[in-house]
Every structure is written in structure tokens, then in C-alpha cells.
Design an enzyme around this catalytic site. Structure first.
Site, short mmCIF file in Angstrom:
data_model
loop_
_atom_site.label_atom_id
_atom_site.label_comp_id
_atom_site.label_asym_id
_atom_site.label_seq_id
_atom_site.Cartn_x
_atom_site.Cartn_y
_atom_site.Cartn_z
N ASP A 179 0.82 -1.22 0.00
CA ASP A 179 0.00 0.00 0.00
C ASP A 179 0.85 1.27 0.00
O ASP A 179 1.41 1.66 1.02
CB ASP A 179 -0.91 -0.02 1.23
CG ASP A 179 -2.05 0.97 1.11
OD1 ASP A 179 -2.70 0.99 0.04
OD2 ASP A 179 -2.26 1.75 2.06
N ASP A 209 -8.18 3.33 -10.25
CA ASP A 209 -8.41 2.06 -9.57
C ASP A 209 -8.30 2.24 -8.05
O ASP A 209 -7.41 2.95 -7.55
CB ASP A 209 -7.35 1.04 -10.03
CG ASP A 209 -7.56 -0.33 -9.44
OD1 ASP A 209 -8.53 -0.99 -9.83
OD2 ASP A 209 -6.76 -0.74 -8.56
N GLU A 246 -12.87 4.72 -9.04
CA GLU A 246 -13.54 3.48 -8.64
C GLU A 246 -13.76 3.48 -7.14
O GLU A 246 -12.84 3.26 -6.35
CB GLU A 246 -12.70 2.25 -9.02
CG GLU A 246 -13.46 0.95 -8.80
CD GLU A 246 -12.69 -0.15 -8.10
OE1 GLU A 246 -13.26 -1.24 -7.95
OE2 GLU A 246 -11.54 0.08 -7.67
N ASN A 309 -19.14 -4.61 -14.77
CA ASN A 309 -17.75 -4.23 -15.03
C ASN A 309 -16.88 -5.48 -14.96
O ASN A 309 -17.37 -6.59 -14.73
CB ASN A 309 -17.28 -3.09 -14.10
CG ASN A 309 -16.83 -3.58 -12.73
OD1 ASN A 309 -17.17 -4.68 -12.30
ND2 ASN A 309 -16.07 -2.77 -12.06
C1 AAO Z 1 -5.29 -11.22 -6.44
C2 AAO Z 1 -5.86 -12.48 -5.82
C3 AAO Z 1 -5.89 -12.36 -4.30
C4 AAO Z 1 -4.48 -12.08 -3.79
C5 AAO Z 1 -3.97 -10.83 -4.48
C6 AAO Z 1 -2.53 -10.52 -4.09
O1 AAO Z 1 -7.18 -12.69 -6.32
O2 AAO Z 1 -6.34 -13.59 -3.77
O3 AAO Z 1 -4.51 -11.88 -2.40
O4 AAO Z 1 -3.99 -10.98 -5.89
O5 AAO Z 1 -1.70 -11.54 -4.49
C7 AAO Z 1 -8.01 -7.46 -8.93
C8 AAO Z 1 -8.72 -8.74 -8.50
C9 AAO Z 1 -8.14 -9.31 -7.23
C10 AAO Z 1 -6.65 -9.48 -7.36
C11 AAO Z 1 -6.09 -8.08 -7.59
C12 AAO Z 1 -4.57 -8.05 -7.66
O6 AAO Z 1 -10.10 -8.47 -8.33
O7 AAO Z 1 -8.74 -10.58 -7.00
O8 AAO Z 1 -6.11 -10.07 -6.19
O9 AAO Z 1 -6.60 -7.61 -8.86
O10 AAO Z 1 -4.10 -8.89 -8.65
C13 AAO Z 1 -12.45 -4.08 -3.29
C14 AAO Z 1 -11.89 -2.71 -3.66
C15 AAO Z 1 -11.95 -2.42 -5.15
C16 AAO Z 1 -11.41 -3.61 -5.96
C17 AAO Z 1 -12.20 -4.83 -5.57
C18 AAO Z 1 -11.73 -6.07 -6.33
O11 AAO Z 1 -12.56 -1.70 -2.95
O12 AAO Z 1 -11.15 -1.29 -5.38
O13 AAO Z 1 -12.00 -5.09 -4.16
N1 AAO Z 1 -11.47 -3.33 -7.40
C19 AAO Z 1 -10.25 -2.84 -8.12
C20 AAO Z 1 -10.13 -3.46 -9.50
C21 AAO Z 1 -9.81 -4.92 -9.38
C22 AAO Z 1 -8.46 -5.10 -8.72
C23 AAO Z 1 -8.15 -4.09 -7.72
C24 AAO Z 1 -8.99 -3.04 -7.41
C25 AAO Z 1 -6.80 -4.10 -7.13
O14 AAO Z 1 -11.27 -3.21 -10.24
O15 AAO Z 1 -9.85 -5.59 -10.61
O16 AAO Z 1 -8.40 -6.40 -8.08
O17 AAO Z 1 -6.01 -3.30 -8.00
C26 AAO Z 1 -16.80 -4.81 -0.41
C27 AAO Z 1 -16.21 -3.43 -0.48
C28 AAO Z 1 -15.48 -3.20 -1.79
C29 AAO Z 1 -14.48 -4.30 -2.02
C30 AAO Z 1 -15.24 -5.63 -2.00
C31 AAO Z 1 -14.33 -6.80 -2.31
O18 AAO Z 1 -17.86 -4.92 -1.35
O19 AAO Z 1 -17.24 -2.47 -0.40
O20 AAO Z 1 -14.81 -1.96 -1.72
O21 AAO Z 1 -13.87 -4.08 -3.31
O22 AAO Z 1 -15.83 -5.79 -0.73
O23 AAO Z 1 -13.66 -7.20 -1.22
C32 AAO Z 1 -21.69 -6.59 -1.45
C33 AAO Z 1 -21.50 -5.24 -0.80
C34 AAO Z 1 -20.18 -4.60 -1.27
C35 AAO Z 1 -19.08 -5.52 -0.91
C36 AAO Z 1 -19.34 -6.84 -1.60
C37 AAO Z 1 -18.28 -7.88 -1.30
O24 AAO Z 1 -21.86 -6.44 -2.85
O25 AAO Z 1 -22.58 -4.44 -1.16
O26 AAO Z 1 -19.98 -3.35 -0.68
O27 AAO Z 1 -20.59 -7.38 -1.17
O28 AAO Z 1 -18.25 -8.11 0.09
#
Ligand code: AAO
Length: 499
Positions: A179, A209, A246, A309
């Protein structure tokens, strides 16, 4: 005297900084164009050709491209490796810097803007240590020599575990990603250099992002230091980069999307969730009569809207079973048509590759090299690419949105259930049938008398229509028919589809 000088320069500073922030809300589209498409994981050379051959001619306004800077090479080459930066060198599986620069130029010339998905909340997580440009790093010790960043540039190690705590969300690591501390001026310099380099190459703006995981006050410093868009790439002087951040805010956590609206526009995930529920039949379509801020959405000009998305189509991010994707194509096309017919929001169309496994990367030729899309006789894609943006029902609605630009929504009609229709000024008319029985009614279309081609079941071709024709009488009314047996549950006619 001194006082006047100081207050003058303060006033000047205020004018300058308010100009700066004000500009970041304008997508900088070329005139007559209104829709962004996310060409997820496409290569730069393929995007350049797509701008010239398809997007420009069909009225698309811009492309959101996958991250452009060097990322970690992960085993099995999952799509998400691109969200793990190793450096700001412009070398990825999509292409190198020369290819990127050439794409931006060719797309701008074709009338299509480029928006880059920029990842600067973090660097790569522990695991692999070689990047797509050949750089090495040691994420364990937070050492990224190709930038260079050292452990001094990062927040202390802790994991995001509590979405009800803003400090935890913004100062700790998202899924283990190292971070960065954007409050550090050295880090700010590196990010500003990276973004300004992209601006010098002719991009129109950025998808930021993981904006939710950064402090708005830090982002403000960075955005205010961005250069104006490049006039040598055709932007009006003093144009500011378009910013869409985002931020996932479904209404129940510590961080609010409104904390970011002073900086630029914000992704509206509630739109995606609500439109999915509506067209899956969990809400009656008649309730869409007040679609917009009444649904808890951001104001229209601050909301970047989408049906799905790259995350939520595969259960990442705010993914839920209600999100519609290409896999449920009839409802997906209806939801997309509604998004593009309705005046609310800054719309983005998703363009996917087919997947079964949620980690699966884009189609390749050899397990590593991304495969270029190839095209069928009807213009649709093959080779593992879904290309929703090339589906007639979608690109013709991009044309609809262009044709009705500047008009309001009027003459809402519904049957008290899941058949709805509305006009866009006297320029366009659209109807939907999500009931399990036929729609066959006389409805006000608001259009001048004449025969119109329905751009969902076909396209206008010369003076004829390859789909259904609709006859509008001198009173503006027409008999609208959408049978449940038809391939699509939408009908759309507009000024440019008049025969
Ligand atoms: C990968 C592996 C992981 C490993 C990591 C490090 O999958 O297992 O630990 O590498 O080695 C993308 C993938 C990830 C990937 C990452 C890095 O999605 O799987 O990890 O690349 O390679 C949060 C963030 C949001 C993020 C989203 C995925 O807030 O910014 O997670 N999106 C962006 C990109 C995305 C990317 C990253 C960020 C990182 O678009 O492609 O990740 O650069 C709640 C929170 C959200 C949170 C979610 C997920 O959401 O509000 O903010 O998003 O949890 O944890 C309901 C609720 C909703 C809630 C959701 C899930 O819908 O209403 O609020 O349930 O609980």
C-alpha cells in the site's frame, strides 16, 4: 498595496484551482459521441484497428483500456495480474510504449478518446517478482527498484479487514497489495510523472483504480498537478483530464462516494446492482419511472454507469448474483438498451472475453501472448472474445444515444407491470417487454409521422430495414409490438432510423 497583491494572487489561485477541478468532470468527447467502451485486456494494436474500423464509424466516444504500466507476471497468467504494478514502464501484454502511443493517436484521429485504468493505490503483492517489462522487485521488502520505491514510500503493513473503518480501508493493504503512501511527496511525484506522461501521449483521462483506498486529500494534490490535455492531440486548450474514480459504495460502509465527487466523477455501483435486479424480474420495470437520484444514485453528471464491469461480471468487487452479464444475453441487452436510452449518467459498455473460471485471463495463442480478436461475417467476434460492443442491439443503441443527445425523457408509459416505453424529446422512442406475455399496444412515440426502422431487431440499410418497421401516425402514435417469442425484449426507433 501588499494586501491587494496578496488578495489578488489568492483570487487568481482560486480561479486557477477551480478551473482545474471543474475540468475533471468533462469526458472530453468529440462532438456527437457519448459512450465509452471498456475493451478489457485488448492489445493496443487491436484497439487502434477497432477505433478505425468499428468504434469511430459506429459513434462510440471512447475506450477504457486495461492498465498500461508494467505488472507482475503471475503463474497461469490470470487477468488480475495487471492490477499488480511493478513499475511505470509502459510495457504489458497489451503492448509496448510505441504501440500505446500509436493507438492513442489513431483512436483520436478516428474520433475516439482513450481513458487509462491507472493503478497507483498500491504495488504488487508478495509472490512473483518479475514484471512484464523484465523488471525485478522484492515485494516482501517493499523494494521496487524500477520506479524506484523503497519501504519508505509505503504505509506500514496491515491488512484491510474492516470496511467500517476508513483508516483501515485507506492505510492498510487491499488483498495483500503493498500500500503506497500517497501523502508522501516523493510518491506523489512518481504518480504525477506517470499520469502526465500518459497525458503527453494524448489520453483523455483516467479510471482511478481503488480510489476508495486512498485519501481524497492526497488525490486532490495529485490531480491538481496534472497537465492540461495535449492540444497537439486535438484537445481544446485548457482541457482537464477526465477522472472517474472506482469507489464501491452500496450505502452500508464507512466510506461514501460523496467524499470523492469534488475530485471528479465516480463509478456508480448501485446502478449496476439495481438495473440487474430490474431486468432479472426482481423489480417491476414500471418502478424505473423515477430512475436516477431517487434510487440512491449520484447526480447524473457525476455518475459513471454500467450494467457490469470487469470485476462484478465475475464475482469480484461488489459482485452479486444479480449482476447481468453476456451470459444472460436477452436480459443483458435489455438492461444495456435501457442504460443507453435513458438520459441518466455517463455510460460505459463492457466488452468481455468469455470465461468459465473467474481467474482466467484473456484468450492467448500460446498461454502467454494475448490472441487478437477475429470477426465473423456478421461483424461479431470469435476466438474467445465476446465483444458485446459489436452486438447490433448494443452498438445501435450507442447510435440511439447520439441521436437523442440533449433531449429529456418524456411520455413515460407502462402497463402497470413489466412493459414500459418512453420518448426522448421528439428524437427517439424505446419500448421494453419483460412480461411473460406479448406487448401489443398503441403508444405515443413523440416522433414525426413516418416509417421507422427498429434498430434492435435490425438496422436501417439504405431505404429499407433489416428488422421490424414501425409506422408512426400524424398524431405521433404507433402500434408497438414486442412478442415474448422474439429474440429481444426491446424496440427502439429514432430520428436517424426513419426510412
Ligand atoms: C489477487 C488475488 C488475491 C491475492 C492478491 C494478491 O485474487 O487472492 O490476495 O492478488 O496476491 C483485482 C482482483 C483481485 C486481485 C487483484 C490483484 O479483483 O482478486 O487479487 O486484482 O491482482 C475491493 C476494492 C476495489 C477492488 C475490488 C476487487 O474496494 O477497489 O476489491 N477493485 C479494483 C479493481 C480490481 C483489482 C483491484 C482493485 C486491485 O477493479 O480488478 O483487483 O487493483 C466490499 C467493499 C469493496 C471491495 C469488495 C471486495 O464490497 O465495499 O470496496 O472491493 O468488498 O472485497 C456486497 C457489498 C459490497 C461488498 C461486496 C463484497 O456487494 O454491497 O460493498 O458485497 O463483500
Amino acid at each position: 498595496m501588499i494586501f491587494t497583491k496578496i488578495s489578488l494572487s489568492v483570487a487568481l489561485l482560486l480561479v486557477v484551482s477551480s478551473q482545474f477541478t471543474a475540468g475533471q468532470f468533462n469526458p472530453n468527447y468529440q462532438s456527437g459521441r457519448n459512450t465509452i467502451v471498456h475493451l478489457f485486456e485488448w492489445k493496443w494494436d487491436d484497439i487502434a484497428a477497432e477505433c478505425e474500423n468499428f468504434l469511430g464509424p459506429n459513434g462510440y466516444a471512447g475506450v477504457q483500456v486495461s492498465p498500461v504500466n508494467e505488472n507482475v507476471v503471475s503463474g497461469g497468467r490470470p487477468w488480475w495480474e495487471r492490477y499488480q504494478p511493478m513499475s511505470y514502464l509502459l510495457v504489458t501484454r497489451s503492448g509496448n510504449e510505441a504501440q500505446f502511443a500509436s493507438m492513442v493517436k489513431r483512436c483520436n484521429n478516428a474520433g475516439v478518446r482513450i481513458y487509462v485504468d491507472v493503478v497507483f493505490n498500491h504495488m504488487a503483492a508478495s509472490g512473483s517478482n518479475v514484471g512484464t517489462a523484465g523488471s525485478t522487485a522484492n515485494p516482501d521488502s517493499k523494494s521496487f527498484p524500477a520506479v524506484p520505491y523503497s519501504s519508505l514510500d509505503f504505509n506500514p503493513t496491515c491488512a484491510i479487514t474492516n470496511y467500517n473503518n476508513a483508516e483501515n480501508i485507506r492505510n492498510c493493504e487491499l488483498v495483500g497489495l503493498k500500500d503506497l503512501n500517497q501523502g508522501n511527496s516523493y510518491v506523489q511525484d512518481r504518480i504525477v510523472d506517470f499520469l502526465n506522461k500518459l497525458i503527453s501521449l494524448g489520453v483523455a483521462g483516467f479510471r482511478v483504480d481503488a480510489a476508495k483506498h486512498m485519501w481524497p486529500s492526497h488525490m486532490k494534490i495529485i490531480f491538481n498537478r496534472l497537465n492540461n490535455l495535449s492540444t497537439s492531440h486535438g484537445f481544446a486548450s485548457n482541457s482537464r483530464p477526465f477522472i472517474f474514480q472506482e469507489v464501491i459504495d452500496m450505502g452500508s460502509e464507512a466510506i461514501s462516494k460523496y467524499e470523492y465527487t469534488g475530485l471528479g466523477t465516480v463509478t456508480e455501483f448501485r446502478f449496476s446492482d439495481s438495473i440487474g435486479k430490474a431486468f432479472r424480474g426482481k423489480d417491476q420495470l414500471r418502478w424505473l419511472v423515477n430512475w436516477g437520484t431517487d434510487w440512491g444514485f449520484l447526480p447524473s453528471d457525476l455518475a459513471l454507469v454500467f450494467v457490469d464491469n470487469h470485476d462484478n461480471q465475475r464475482g469480484h468487487g461488489a459482485g452479486g448474483a444479480d449482476v447481468l452479464t453476456y451470459k444472460t444475453s436477452k436480459q443483458y441487452k435489455m438492461a444495456t438498451a435501457f442504460m443507453l436510452a435513458h438520459p441518466f449518467g455517463i455510460s460505459r459498455v463492457m466488452s468481455s472475453f468469455a470465461f468459465d473460471d473467474t481467474d482466467q485471463g484473456p484468450p492467448t495463442t500460446d498461454g502467454n501472448t494475448i490472441r487478437s480478436p477475429s470477426f465473423n461475417a456478421d461483424g461479431s467476434c470469435n476466438g474467445g472474445w465476446v465483444c458485446e460492443h459489436r452486438w447490433r442491439q448494443i452498438y445501435n443503441m450507442v447510435g440511439f444515444k447520439n441521436a437523442v443527445a440533449g433531449t429529456g425523457l418524456q411520455n413515460w408509459w407502462d402497463n402497470g407491470s413489466n412493459q414500459i416505453a418512453f420518448c426522448r424529446g421528439s428524437k427517439g422512442f424505446v419500448a421494453f417487454n419483460n412480461d411473460s406475455y406479448d406487448l401489443n399496444s398503441s403508444i405515443q412515440t413523440c416522433l414525426p409521422a413516418g416509417t421507422y426502422c427498429d434498430v434492435i431487431s435490425g438496422s436501417k440499410s439504405g431505404s429499407s430495414c433489416t428488422g421490424k418497421s414501425v409506422v408512426v401516425g400524424s398524431d405521433g402514435r404507433a402500434t408497438i409490438t414486442i412478442r415474448t417469442s422474439e429474440q429481444d425484449g426491446v424496440l427502439a426507433i429514432h430520428a436517424n432510423s426513419k426510412l
